[in-house]
Enzyme design. Structure first.
Site: not given
Length: 493
Positions: A36, A136, A366, A406
């Site tokens: 997040h 959020d 990544q 997911q």
């Protein structure tokens, strides 16, 4: 890098000098987890430096505040983003709490009870009144605070548009008897038909992991409440791009007056700034290893920052990777294995095979990996950041989801966007080997067209005239309008 508390005190005094007092001031509040914080800190950097020139106050929990300041080059960060200040509030958990795996749900309730009044006190104490708050979607107590103080609030949902839309139908799923999803009842492949736009896509096994809970479970009720509260915000921000999720974004526009799709956010941030959003120390040695590999030959494996595996699951994945015969780069966090009290119980044959054609690191850059020419596939937990990054770089995926959104993402990857394969609910070595071979060789051509197409659409969206470019510009202009309106109101008082 010095004592973070001392730096924090210095930084706050220093920022007052650098804040442009006639610029909009945006307070950004993420949920206290890596997945997040990353996109929300990228947005903060964008608003501070690239798009808006705004003053930004980024509010972490004390725990994550210390982690972040210990990892970043603080002097370089302050020089690059002079109007971005970090502040923090307690999360209500003890310092020893792991804040990962199943225990991360403790943050749902502790932040609402402990962080809410602390956040209000912080807002009141700021030297410059906030123009707006970007919170959020799972920290919607910020909406209560914002309403009380008369501050506009925009909600940022760090999931895909598709998963966000599904969360708005949790109560409908309960009424229709689809929740709880009971594993092993033989009906996991039954299609879900009550969510508009997804009638022929979702099966029971593809619903978010919380759908396995009873309707009155506190975690289920938390998500229902948070999702409902989001509708009180003036707008919704999503880290996606219009062309990927057009039908579902249209549905969300029936709930929110404005939806800003501004992703992929990682493509809008300059390379030196990307790693500033990580709470975990990077091991960049793997890039040199990738440089020695053939193009499109390496499978990248990472299960993100929260998921934990059993020792048996670790071995099944490991055997599958080794048996596939493909080179692999695997991120194994120190806390990845939940019962890792016997780390030496790794068979010698796995160790030897890994030395020959594998590379294991504790955490990795990544985006640099996914954009590397040696990487030809991605075995992923299907977190939204990882999914969107993989789409952007045109890397086909093998999806093994476990929690929250997911399951939804993995189904979209395989059935909606056709950019990978869904391996949910199993991880035996033969299945892992099969899917690795599928994504790296046997069925690669079937998904290549879609991966290339969606990567192109992602990049087109952030260029001038693209959908995300326009939406980011609109977000900046709307915040400036709020700022000017507030100033005009003060001038008339």
């Amino acid at each position: 890098m010095g004592n973070p508390e001392n730096y924090f005190q210095f930084q706050q005094e220093d920022k007052k000098e650098h804040f442009t007092m006639d610029a909009p001031h945006v307070v950004v509040l993420p949920f206290p987890a890596q997945g997040h914080i990353k996109p929300m800190l990228m947005l903060a950097q964008l608003l501070c430096h690239g798009a808006g020139g705004f003053n930004i106050t980024f509010v972490n929990t004390d725990h994550n505040h210390s982690r972040l300041l210990n990892l970043i080059d603080q002097t370089a960060f302050s020089r690059r983003f002079p109007t971005l200040q970090f502040m923090s509030i307690p999360d209500g958990l003890s310092p020893e709490h792991p804040r990962t795996g199943p225990s991360i749900v403790d943050l749902f309730f502790s932040t609402n009870s402990v962080s809410k009044p602390e956040f209000r006190n912080l807002i009141v104490s700021l030297s410059q009144e906030p123009t707006c708050i970007i919170a959020d979607g799972t920290m919607s107590f910020a909406i209560d605070v914002a309403d009380e103080l008369g501050i506009p609030v925009i909600t940022f949902r760090t999931y895909s548009a598709t998963c966000t839309w599904i969360y708005f139908h949790l109560q409908k799923l309960i009424r229709n008897g689809e929740i709880p999803v009971v594993e092993g009842n033989g009906d996991m492949d039954k299609q879900i038909s009550c969510i508009p736009g997804l009638e022929n896509i979702l099966r029971r096994r593809d619903l978010p992991s919380i759908c396995k809970l009873e309707p009155d479970d506190p975690i289920m009720q938390f998500y229902i409440t948070q999702t409902s509260k989001m509708t009180r915000a003036s707008a919704l921000i999503l880290n996606t791009f219009q062309e990927l999720e057009t039908p579902i974004i249209s549905h969300l526009q029936s709930i929110f007056p404005t939806v800003y799709t501004i992703g992929p956010l990682h493509t809008l941030i300059d390379s030196p700034s990307k790693n500033l959003s990580s709470l975990i120390q990077m091991d960049e040695s793997c890039i040199k290893w990738l440089d020695s590999q053939h193009p499109k030959s390496v499978l990248y494996v990472s299960f993100g920052s929260v998921i934990v595996l059993s020792h048996d699951q670790l071995l099944e994945f490991w055997y599958g990777l080794v048996n596939s015969g493909k080179p692999f780069l695997w991120v194994i966090r120190p806390d990845l294995v939940v019962d890792n009290n016997e780390p030496n119980k790794i068979p010698d044959e796995l160790k030897m095979a890994t030395k020959e054609r594998g590379c294991i690191v504790s955490w990795a850059p990544q985006e640099d990996i996914l954009s590397h020419q040696a990487v030809g596939g991605f075995l992923t937990h299907s977190g939204w950041n990882s999914t969107l990054e993989s789409i952007t770089f045109g890397v086909p995926m093998i999806c093994w989801p476990m929690i929250t959104d997911q399951q939804v993402n993995s189904r979209c990857v395989s059935e909606l966007w056709k950019v990978g394969f869904d391996m949910k609910d199993t991880c035996d070595r033969s299945t892992v080997e099969k899917f690795v071979r599928d994504v790296m060789e046997d069925r690669r051509q079937e998904i290549m067209e879609s991966t290339v197409k969606n990567a192109r659409l992602a990049h087109d969206s952030i260029h001038e005239g693209g959908s995300s470019y326009r939406n980011t510009k609109k977000l900046v202009q709307d915040i400036i309008s709020i700022h000017l309106s507030k100033n005009a109101s003060k001038g008339n008082e």
